[in-house]
Scaffold this motif. Structure first.
Motif, mmCIF file in Angstrom:
data_model
loop_
_atom_site.group_PDB
_atom_site.id
_atom_site.type_symbol
_atom_site.label_atom_id
_atom_site.label_comp_id
_atom_site.label_asym_id
_atom_site.label_seq_id
_atom_site.Cartn_x
_atom_site.Cartn_y
_atom_site.Cartn_z
ATOM 1 N N ASN A 1 -127.161 -2.240 58.831
ATOM 2 C CA ASN A 1 -125.926 -2.869 58.345
ATOM 3 C C ASN A 1 -126.067 -3.360 56.905
ATOM 4 O OD1 ASN A 1 -124.774 -2.417 60.861
ATOM 5 N ND2 ASN A 1 -125.303 -4.447 61.631
ATOM 6 N N SER A 2 -127.226 -3.944 56.593
ATOM 7 C CA SER A 2 -127.423 -4.427 55.224
ATOM 8 C C SER A 2 -127.540 -3.267 54.240
ATOM 9 C CB SER A 2 -128.663 -5.321 55.158
ATOM 10 O OG SER A 2 -129.793 -4.668 55.701
ATOM 11 N N LEU A 3 -128.147 -2.160 54.665
ATOM 12 C CA LEU A 3 -128.235 -0.991 53.793
ATOM 13 C C LEU A 3 -126.856 -0.383 53.549
ATOM 14 C CD1 LEU A 3 -129.871 1.000 52.185
ATOM 15 C CD2 LEU A 3 -130.482 2.190 54.292
ATOM 16 N N ILE A 4 -126.004 -0.386 54.577
ATOM 17 C CA ILE A 4 -124.623 0.091 54.407
ATOM 18 C C ILE A 4 -123.876 -0.800 53.423
ATOM 19 C CG2 ILE A 4 -122.410 0.365 55.612
ATOM 20 C CD1 ILE A 4 -124.071 1.130 58.095
ATOM 21 N N GLU A 5 -124.104 -2.101 53.517
ATOM 22 C CA GLU A 5 -123.470 -3.033 52.580
ATOM 23 C C GLU A 5 -123.925 -2.772 51.151
ATOM 24 O OE1 GLU A 5 -122.931 -7.891 52.089
ATOM 25 O OE2 GLU A 5 -123.875 -7.037 53.880
ATOM 26 N N LEU A 6 -125.207 -2.421 50.980
ATOM 27 C CA LEU A 6 -125.716 -2.101 49.645
ATOM 28 C C LEU A 6 -125.098 -0.796 49.140
ATOM 29 C CD1 LEU A 6 -127.771 -2.740 47.360
ATOM 30 C CD2 LEU A 6 -129.428 -1.361 48.626
ATOM 31 N N CYS A 7 -125.013 0.209 50.000
ATOM 32 C CA CYS A 7 -124.425 1.490 49.602
ATOM 33 C C CYS A 7 -122.959 1.346 49.229
ATOM 34 C CB CYS A 7 -124.568 2.509 50.735
ATOM 35 S SG CYS A 7 -126.255 3.007 51.094
ATOM 36 N N SER A 8 -122.264 0.426 49.867
ATOM 37 C CA SER A 8 -120.833 0.245 49.609
ATOM 38 C C SER A 8 -120.556 -0.381 48.252
ATOM 39 C CB SER A 8 -120.213 -0.616 50.718
ATOM 40 O OG SER A 8 -120.395 -0.014 51.991
ATOM 41 N N LEU A 9 -121.581 -0.907 47.579
ATOM 42 C CA LEU A 9 -121.376 -1.471 46.240
ATOM 43 C C LEU A 9 -121.029 -0.390 45.227
ATOM 44 C CD1 LEU A 9 -124.318 -4.044 46.063
ATOM 45 C CD2 LEU A 9 -121.927 -4.494 46.607
ATOM 46 N N ASP A 10 -121.558 0.813 45.414
ATOM 47 C CA ASP A 10 -121.253 1.949 44.536
ATOM 48 C C ASP A 10 -121.193 3.200 45.417
ATOM 49 O OD1 ASP A 10 -121.087 3.941 42.600
ATOM 50 O OD2 ASP A 10 -122.349 2.854 41.186
ATOM 51 N N VAL A 11 -119.995 3.510 45.881
ATOM 52 C CA VAL A 11 -119.827 4.602 46.853
ATOM 53 C C VAL A 11 -120.136 5.951 46.216
ATOM 54 C CG1 VAL A 11 -118.186 5.729 48.399
ATOM 55 C CG2 VAL A 11 -118.150 3.252 48.148
ATOM 56 N N ASP A 12 -119.804 6.129 44.940
ATOM 57 C CA ASP A 12 -120.032 7.424 44.290
ATOM 58 C C ASP A 12 -121.521 7.762 44.228
ATOM 59 O OD1 ASP A 12 -117.342 7.824 43.894
ATOM 60 O OD2 ASP A 12 -117.330 6.873 41.917
ATOM 61 N N LYS A 13 -122.341 6.810 43.754
ATOM 62 C CA LYS A 13 -123.782 7.065 43.680
ATOM 63 C C LYS A 13 -124.390 7.190 45.070
ATOM 64 C CE LYS A 13 -124.605 4.808 39.221
ATOM 65 N NZ LYS A 13 -125.313 3.709 38.506
ATOM 66 N N SER A 14 -123.911 6.374 45.998
ATOM 67 C CA SER A 14 -124.457 6.416 47.360
ATOM 68 C C SER A 14 -124.095 7.711 48.063
ATOM 69 C CB SER A 14 -123.941 5.222 48.160
ATOM 70 O OG SER A 14 -124.307 4.005 47.558
ATOM 71 N N SER A 15 -122.906 8.232 47.796
ATOM 72 C CA SER A 15 -122.489 9.478 48.450
ATOM 73 C C SER A 15 -123.363 10.652 48.016
ATOM 74 C CB SER A 15 -121.024 9.766 48.144
ATOM 75 O OG SER A 15 -120.831 9.943 46.746
ATOM 76 N N LYS A 16 -123.847 10.617 46.772
ATOM 77 C CA LYS A 16 -124.750 11.688 46.313
ATOM 78 C C LYS A 16 -126.077 11.634 47.072
ATOM 79 C CE LYS A 16 -122.734 11.743 41.666
ATOM 80 N NZ LYS A 16 -122.964 11.475 40.223
ATOM 81 N N LYS A 17 -126.599 10.431 47.274
ATOM 82 C CA LYS A 17 -127.838 10.301 48.049
ATOM 83 C C LYS A 17 -127.601 10.663 49.516
ATOM 84 C CE LYS A 17 -129.951 8.752 44.437
ATOM 85 N NZ LYS A 17 -130.909 9.623 43.724
ATOM 86 N N ALA A 18 -126.444 10.286 50.036
ATOM 87 C CA ALA A 18 -126.116 10.628 51.423
ATOM 88 C C ALA A 18 -126.015 12.136 51.596
ATOM 89 C CB ALA A 18 -124.811 9.949 51.828
ATOM 90 N N LEU A 19 -125.458 12.824 50.597
ATOM 91 C CA LEU A 19 -125.341 14.282 50.676
ATOM 92 C C LEU A 19 -126.710 14.940 50.765
ATOM 93 C CD1 LEU A 19 -123.654 16.888 50.463
ATOM 94 C CD2 LEU A 19 -123.793 16.665 47.970
ATOM 95 N N VAL A 20 -127.656 14.477 49.939
ATOM 96 C CA VAL A 20 -129.017 15.039 49.975
ATOM 97 C C VAL A 20 -129.665 14.782 51.331
ATOM 98 C CG1 VAL A 20 -131.308 14.919 48.929
ATOM 99 C CG2 VAL A 20 -129.276 14.765 47.488
#
Length: 695
Positions: A406-425
């Motif tokens: 949950n805390s990692l999701i909260e961190l990823c939600s701070l910048d969805v664009d950058k996080s989505s690139k890491k999620a894609l990989v």
């Protein structure tokens, strides 16, 4: 002599002594002995060439690809820049030197330095040697012949000694004695840090707002942070403090952790509400910052060192909370900022409870304040720590894993664009591992998929996509993760993998509910009702919590309780699925095939669960009639998309007038209570096993 035949020539080449001798002579001239690594590389290269010549495609083989936690690379080096370890003891103002009065109190010895303990050991050894020498002298006086024998024996040993070896040993012993003498001198010459001195400096700095005593306080704080470690013995006698007692130790730590940030901000004129790194960077060329910079650096370095050494959870939480206020002062020290991220991530993943929460708040603040420089670093390090700590999940550790997720999701939600690139990989890597398992069906490939690391990674991205589904950049990730989940569900159809199948359906239901996209999960749920349970054995097996498992043990496969659990879980999952679409205009068509299957299953199921299945059938049929009746009243065409989407939305928003809504609420309440009951049974069974062992 006639010419030799073909067979004779072959025999001569292999067996004649002259030929063998010539081969032995020529072999070392042309072939040198290769190292093991070169030989392995050559063997691998020749094997690859053979495979290519045979037309084999190595991409179809089971080749070890990168693991889930190694797909991202981050800079682990803590480069020594402006904040290197060379800075140490601060120069103190002679005008603020405290003249100590006679105080009572025991000197707090530094056991970690090892100086005093080594001196005591050396004294004991020397006393024992002196006693042995006295015994030898008495023996020589009593027996002169034995003394002559010892002298002749010693002369023989001296002739056999190796002078080089003994010279090295003498040098080593001299170095040891020299270091021991230096340590003892440092301990004797170190400045004594008393409680009255701390009180005096605190009064000068805190009440009189005079920072001339701040270097002395920071030196004492540095000594307290390094107390009990090996680094204390490396300090010079002129640059070290010897702490008087535990009260002095606590006093200097508490004052600096509480007041350091206010002191720095007050001297620089920075408001307490300012949280921008530019506020500090703009002051880099000012005289105030140049005079205060060594003190800020000393405080931050000492606090980071303290966080690495302390094990008490309360002290860690307090130190993290106080350091969080001073995050903007890390801006001029990039390598110390990287060290802070590394320490905070470690404490977040391993601390638990309040320590993990405080550490995550620091990570979150660093990602917000230093977003352009440190967001990806924070994201990669937290992701790696989450994956590393989710390899093995025990029932008691499951809540901590959920907190990390949950805390990692909260961190990823701070910048969805950058996080989505890491999620894609990451999702692409999950898909590669799944394809490998579907293609080869080998034990190693299947084991990678049916593992906590793999399932927790899917769970992470499912929750991240669901929480930020309104962002258009996540739409392609939604369909990718759905394909991966469906592949996992169809790869493990058996009863033993029922917990994993349960998780896949829950993920799909969650994605469908958050995105509004219809995902057909009814077939996956109905498959669980076809599991065949063998005859139950007489011996009862250990209790198991399905929510904290991904595979059932073999003793559970013949348990009647597992069959009941499969039926009840299927009813709950179908209820969630129907509840999401109970107001949709296509609900009658959606429920047709599941109703046919449920009616057949109701006739063959066990007696004690027939009424549960019958109630689900009745509620679905009533909702079908309700939607059908409302659908007959409308006048718009099925091609009118806007009218179709607004169908029964007023009834849905008005508290749920559909017959299925009340049933859905009651089933969810029972599911929650059943989950609590399972956890209670699990803990009680463990207690009984422990008491049985104790007896």
């Amino acid at each position: 002599m006639g010419k030799l035949g073909k067979k004779a020539r072959k025999f001569a080449k292999k067996n004649l002594q002259s030929v063998l001798k010539r081969k032995r002579k020529m072999k070392p001239m042309f072939k040198k002995k290769s190292s093991r690594g070169q030989q392995d590389a050559f063997d691998g290269q020749s094997q690859d060439e053979t495979n290519l010549l045979n037309g084999r495609n190595l991409e179809g083989e089971d080749i070890e690809g990168p693991s889930i936690d190694s797909i991202f690379s981050d800079d682990e080096s803590d480069a020594a820049g402006d904040d290197s370890d060379s800075d140490g003891f601060l120069s103190e103002d002679s005008s603020c030197t405290y003249v100590p009065e006679s105080e009572s109190g025991n000197h707090l010895e530094d056991d970690g330095g090892g100086g005093s303990s080594l001196l005591l050991q050396n004294r004991e050894i020397r006393l024992e040697l002196a006693k042995e020498n006295k015994r030898l002298r008495r023996l020589k006086e009593k027996d002169p012949e034995f003394a002559k024998f010892l002298e002749s024996y010693n002369k023989g040993l001296e002739e056999l000694r190796n002078d080089e070896t003994y010279s090295d040993e003498d040098q080593l012993s001299n170095l040891i004695m020299h270091s021991e003498n230096e340590d003892s001198l440092n301990l004797k010459n170190a400045k004594l840090l008393t409680n009255s001195a701390i009180d005096y400096w605190c009064k000068v700095v805190g009440e009189q707002h005079n920072i001339s005593a701040l270097p002395s306080l920071l030196n004492g704080y540095r000594a307290a942070c390094h107390y009990g470690t090996n680094s204390t013995s490396a300090f010079d006698a002129s640059s070290s403090y010897s702490i008087q007692n535990s009260k002095t130790f606590c006093n200097v730590l508490m004052f600096m952790l509480r007041e350091a940030d206010n002191i720095f901000r007050g001297f620089l004129g920075v408001s307490s509400s300012s949280c921008s790194k530019e506020t500090v960077l703009d002051l880099k060329n000012t005289a105030k910052w140049k005079s205060l910079k060594p003190m800020v650096k000393s405080y931050l370095r000492s606090t980071l060192f303290l966080l690495n050494q302390v094990t008490d959870s309360e002290m860690l939480a307090f130190s993290l909370t106080q350091l969080r206020a001073s995050i903007i002062f890390f801006a001029p020290f990039p390598s110390m900022l990287r060290r802070l991220i590394k320490i905070a991530v470690h404490l977040w993943a391993t601390g638990g409870g309040t320590v993990s929460s405080c550490a995550f708040l620091i990570i979150q603040d660093v990602a917000l304040i230093y977003s352009s420089d440190c967001f990806e670093t924070c994201l990669i390090k937290t992701y790696k720590a989450f994956i590393a700590h989710s390899k093995f999940v025990k029932p008691g550790f499951y809540k901590h894993i959920q907190f990390l997720r949950n805390s990692l999701i909260e961190l990823c939600s701070l910048d969805v664009d950058k996080s989505s690139k890491k999620a894609l990989v990451s999702i692409q890597q999950l898909a590669k591992i799944l394809q490998q398992g579907l293609r080869t069906r080998k034990k190693e490939s299947i084991g990678k998929i049916c593992s906590w690391q793999y399932t927790n990674c899917i769970d992470l991205w499912v929750m991240f996509i669901s929480a930020n589904i309104s962002d258009s950049s996540l739409q392609h990730l939604l369909f990718m993760i759905i394909q991966v989940i469906n592949g996992v569900a169809y790869l493990f159809p058996g009863l033993r993998y029922f917990p994993l199948r349960l998780k896949t359906i829950q993920w799909l239901n969650h994605l469908s509910s958050s995105s509004g996209v219809f995902i057909p999960v009814a077939s996956l749920v109905l498959d669980t009702l076809e599991y065949k349970i063998g005859k139950e054995s007489g011996k009862p097996g250990k209790a198991i919590n399905i929510s904290s498992a991904i595979k059932l043990p073999k003793h559970c496969l013949k348990s009647r309780k597992i069959q009941d659990e499969c039926i009840l879980s299927a009813i709950e999952l179908l209820t969630v699925h129907f509840g999401q679409w109970s107001y949709h205009i296509s609900f009658p068509e959606l429920a047709t095939i599941p109703l046919i299957f449920l009616r057949k299953f109701h006739e063959t199921t066990v007696e004690n669960l027939r009424h549960v299945v019958k109630r689900l059938i009745d509620q679905v049929e009533q909702n079908v009639e309700f939607v059908q009746r409302k659908r007959d009243e409308v006048s718009f065409s099925p091609y009118d998309q806007q009218s179709v989407e607004s169908f029964l939305q007023l009834e849905k928003g008005g508290g749920g007038n559909a017959p299925f809504s009340q049933y859905y609420k009651s089933i969810m309440e029972k599911a929650a209570s059943r989950g609590l009951l399972m956890n209670e049974k699990l803990t009680s069974s463990r207690k009984t096993r422990k008491t049985g062992k104790g007896e």
